[in-house]
Design an enzyme around this catalytic site. Sequence first.
Site, short mmCIF file in Angstrom:
data_model
loop_
_atom_site.label_atom_id
_atom_site.label_comp_id
_atom_site.label_asym_id
_atom_site.label_seq_id
_atom_site.Cartn_x
_atom_site.Cartn_y
_atom_site.Cartn_z
N ARG A 48 18.95 -5.76 19.72
CA ARG A 48 17.92 -5.28 20.44
C ARG A 48 17.81 -5.76 21.90
O ARG A 48 18.01 -6.80 22.36
CB ARG A 48 16.54 -5.61 19.90
CG ARG A 48 16.59 -5.42 18.27
CD ARG A 48 15.32 -5.91 17.60
NE ARG A 48 14.22 -5.16 17.90
CZ ARG A 48 12.87 -5.32 17.62
NH1 ARG A 48 12.63 -6.52 17.10
NH2 ARG A 48 11.92 -4.68 17.82
N MET A 98 16.44 1.55 27.27
CA MET A 98 17.83 0.69 26.92
C MET A 98 17.97 1.12 25.18
O MET A 98 17.38 1.58 24.58
CB MET A 98 17.78 -0.71 27.09
CG MET A 98 17.46 -0.90 28.83
SD MET A 98 17.71 -2.61 29.24
CE MET A 98 16.08 -3.14 28.47
P1 ADP Z 1 12.58 -0.28 21.59
O1 ADP Z 1 12.84 -1.42 22.50
O2 ADP Z 1 13.14 1.05 22.07
O3 ADP Z 1 11.17 -0.20 20.94
P2 ADP Z 1 13.50 -1.98 19.45
O4 ADP Z 1 14.43 -3.13 19.62
O5 ADP Z 1 12.05 -2.36 19.37
O6 ADP Z 1 13.80 -0.81 20.20
O7 ADP Z 1 14.06 -1.43 18.19
C1 ADP Z 1 13.29 0.03 17.52
C2 ADP Z 1 12.84 -0.15 16.25
O8 ADP Z 1 13.72 -0.27 15.44
C3 ADP Z 1 11.79 -1.10 15.89
O9 ADP Z 1 10.47 -0.68 16.16
C4 ADP Z 1 11.95 -1.31 14.27
O10 ADP Z 1 11.36 -0.30 13.77
C5 ADP Z 1 13.55 -1.05 14.29
N1 ADP Z 1 14.05 -2.65 14.28
C6 ADP Z 1 14.48 -3.34 15.14
N2 ADP Z 1 14.93 -4.45 14.75
C7 ADP Z 1 14.79 -4.23 13.27
C8 ADP Z 1 15.09 -5.28 12.29
N3 ADP Z 1 15.40 -6.33 12.55
N4 ADP Z 1 14.63 -4.95 10.90
C9 ADP Z 1 14.05 -3.62 10.95
N5 ADP Z 1 13.90 -3.10 11.77
C10 ADP Z 1 14.38 -3.14 12.89
MG MG Z 2 10.31 -1.47 20.02
#
Ligand code: ADP
Ligand code: MG
Length: 908
Positions: free
Chosen positions: A99, A110
């Site tokens: 992420r 991103m």
């Molecule tokens: P953004 O910055 O676009 O919000 P995120 O990194 O928060 O992106 O990821 C988007 C979504 O992906 C999160 O809100 C979550 O629902 C899902 N997600 C991310 N990491 C995990 C994880 N480790 N386990 C389950 N879902 C995840």
């Molecule tokens: Mg997010």
Amino acid sequence: MARSEKLVYFFGGGKAEGKASMKDLLGGKGAGLHEMTRIGVPVPPGFTITTDVCGYYYAHKHRYPKGLEKKVGDSLHRLEEIMQKKFGDPSSPVLVSVRSGARESMPGMMDTILNLGLNDQTVQGLIAKTKNPRFAYDCYRRFVQMYGDVVLGLKPRDRNERDPFEVMLERKKEKRGVRSDTELNAEELKELVSEFKAEIKAQLGKEFPEDPHEQLWGAIGAVFGSWNNPRAIDYRNLYRISHAWGTAVNVQAMVFGNMGENCATGVAFTRDPATGQKRLYGEFLVNAQGEDVVAGIRTPLAIDKLKEIMREPYGELDRVAKVLERHYKEMQDIEFTIERGKLWMLQTRTGKRTGFAAVRLAVDMVEERIISKEEALLRIEPDQLNQLLRPIFDHQDKEKAARDRRVLARGLPAGPGAATGRIVFHADDAESWNKRGERVILCRIETSPEDIRGMDAAQGILTARGGMTSHAALVARQMGKVCVAGCEALDIDYAGRQMRVDGTVLKEGDWISVDGTAGEVIQGEIRTLPSEVLQVLITKSLDPKASRVYQQFAKLMKWADGMRQLGVRTNTDQPDQALISMAFGAEGIGLCRTEHMFFEGGRIRAVREMILAEDEAGRRRALAKLLPIQKKDFKAILKIMGSLPVTIRTLDPPLHEFLPKTEEEIVELARIMDVPVEALKNKVKILHEFNPMLGHRGCRLGISYPEITEMQAQAIFEASCELRKEGLNPFPEVMIPLVGSRQELHMQREIVERVAQQTMKAYGVRIRYMIGTMIELPRACLVADEIAQEAEFFSFGTNDLTQTCLGLSRDDAGKFLPSYVVQGVLPDDPFVSIDRDGVGRLMRIAVEKGRKAKKNLEMGICGEHGGDPRSVVFCHEIGLDYVSCSPYRVPIAKLAAAQAVLRDRRLR
Ligand code: ADP
Ligand code: MG
Ligand code: MG
């Protein structure tokens, strides 16, 4: 590697190496994950690769610092220990998400990749472990899709092309005759995985990587790379976020919201971000993953529904939300996933909010003893208060308009609020339509002073040209009108009484709506609701006790009043505006422009006679007609303001602004004045100036024609003396504009002083008054000590001071100023926010020299900057006594002035 030698920070098992304050290094998302772990909130374990590594990556041709690989490997082991599964293990694999997350959130800009670690072997392990092949293949096809897009780059080639993976998914659903992804079975999802991989191979000539470690490093590189994708760069330019910060990368164990009906994923706010109401607010989807909620694939459900269908996890979510809000002492915007009934938190950050919510949150949190009054005052963006004063669009009605594609164009959000009405193209039409009870939107290529009354009669103003400080924008703000300015897409045809926007033709009388907060122009009528604060204060149509919005607004204003040192006055030319100023609690009028009165009704004729008179006697005859009119205006304003100071400026603009322009007008005026048309035309020609801004205007008029100043002084003092006789205690401050030397002020002062004495003697009363000057020329700042000898007050006219200091004509700057700001030549539009280094320095000189010469010299500011929060802070810093702004900006200036005191204290 500036800040830290440590490249990777681990969180999990109730412990974390990072914390909330490490946003710069770990990014906002990372810092939040570490902090949540620390305080015992359930977060899947993981680790953060720092923003410093991102800096290194860009400085070293996309290579990583030495030791990173080992650190990542070690951290992955710790993660495996906590999860009791191994990354890439064919019998029981742990999957991870990779992420992005920068210092400030850049929503959706991103990339993030989920379910990483899957391949044809590990997917079997996942099936064996969960006994759920459908789930396993759902994860797998999502992973190949995201990885294929983000890391390998299989994307639509242009904006007409659809996402290739979505197209294949769509085809599969069609073939099976189903509508939703969740209806596809394991076999079909498995087919999709192969089809996705085959398409990647066919289009890009690349094999999909099966090795989980190769996958991981590919994803890490892609996330760092996404910092510089074009949309992220655009976003940073728009919000002035530094390109140097970089993003962190979070690698985190996956939890699954897509394992079945006892699983879900969602987003929530700890309070309602639109209204500020204290309740969990959000949306979720059952049996879903990641971005499904925001992607609009399925319609998400309101969070209340979660309470019904998953009681326990909902209770846990509600509890965690409260813990987080108490901990951060702020409304949080959170992301969560429920895996087989267990809640996991995946993100927390300070939630964005409307002005309404900002005020409600701040006041409520003080009452809930979460934050202090001081903190509450600091939490609100002063400009956001605007929203509480403007009419508002009915939310649902506006959303419907957007769905129906009725948003036609965008311009500058010059006057926030919502207005809806019928199109007119001329100011006098606006007036006459308004008289017969129509709501109208005045649409002009641009506006000019003659349009004032039409602008006043209109619900909203829309212009095709001009910037945030154009005439339309300026007047709209002063009047509190909704305005969208500089909407270049409008092609206005005055003669045809219609305008064209792209393909749409809008005719006079058609309904249109203008959103001055968003800068949008919308076809058709949209329901509006009046601001409750105005209903209480101005129209008095609402009982203050019946409006929570008003009560909280009033409370906040009271706190601000108790904190601020700067006085707040208004720029007000008319009695109705003076009433509004009083209702907002202004402490006087800082600028009353006398020339605006000249445009009304039949007055302009007398003004023109005065200007075009052959000699002093002729001028005096015309001035005698103006005297009673001005006196009446002054009296009305002074009466409303009671004993508060009213700064009245003597005539300022170049005379030709008042002259007749059309042949018709000249002929008519010649008849009235009984002079030959040719002679009049000649006179008009003589008055033409090449550069009127630096021409015959300001005190120069009063020096050429002392009888004008004399008449104005007489009107001011007669009005004051009459009020004094009525038992009031008026306090006029006579202000001479555009003074550059002591002698100029001296000459004008003598006239005013003489008239004051004579008038008071004639009426047999004494009144309080002051004589002073507007400081709006660089020379005036430099010789402020000399000018102070003749003045009881200074008022900084920062509009002209900015023009003369920067050698920049405000009306002509629109062609290059915006690009100056974008290119960083100037930090801000100097007509919006005071140019501290130039204009500000001149002001400091004037304050210092002025006070040295006269200790109790009163000092204020009456330029547009008086209502700009950052400029208000500057005025506080240099020790002015008050700021003066348009009536509707009084609350903003008060809050900004209170914040200036609080920031001062924090620095000490
Ligand atoms: P953004 O910055 O676009 O919000 P995120 O990194 O928060 O992106 O990821 C988007 C979504 O992906 C999160 O809100 C979550 O629902 C899902 N997600 C991310 N990491 C995990 C994880 N480790 N386990 C389950 N879902 C995840
Ligand atoms: Mg997010
Ligand atoms: Mg000026």
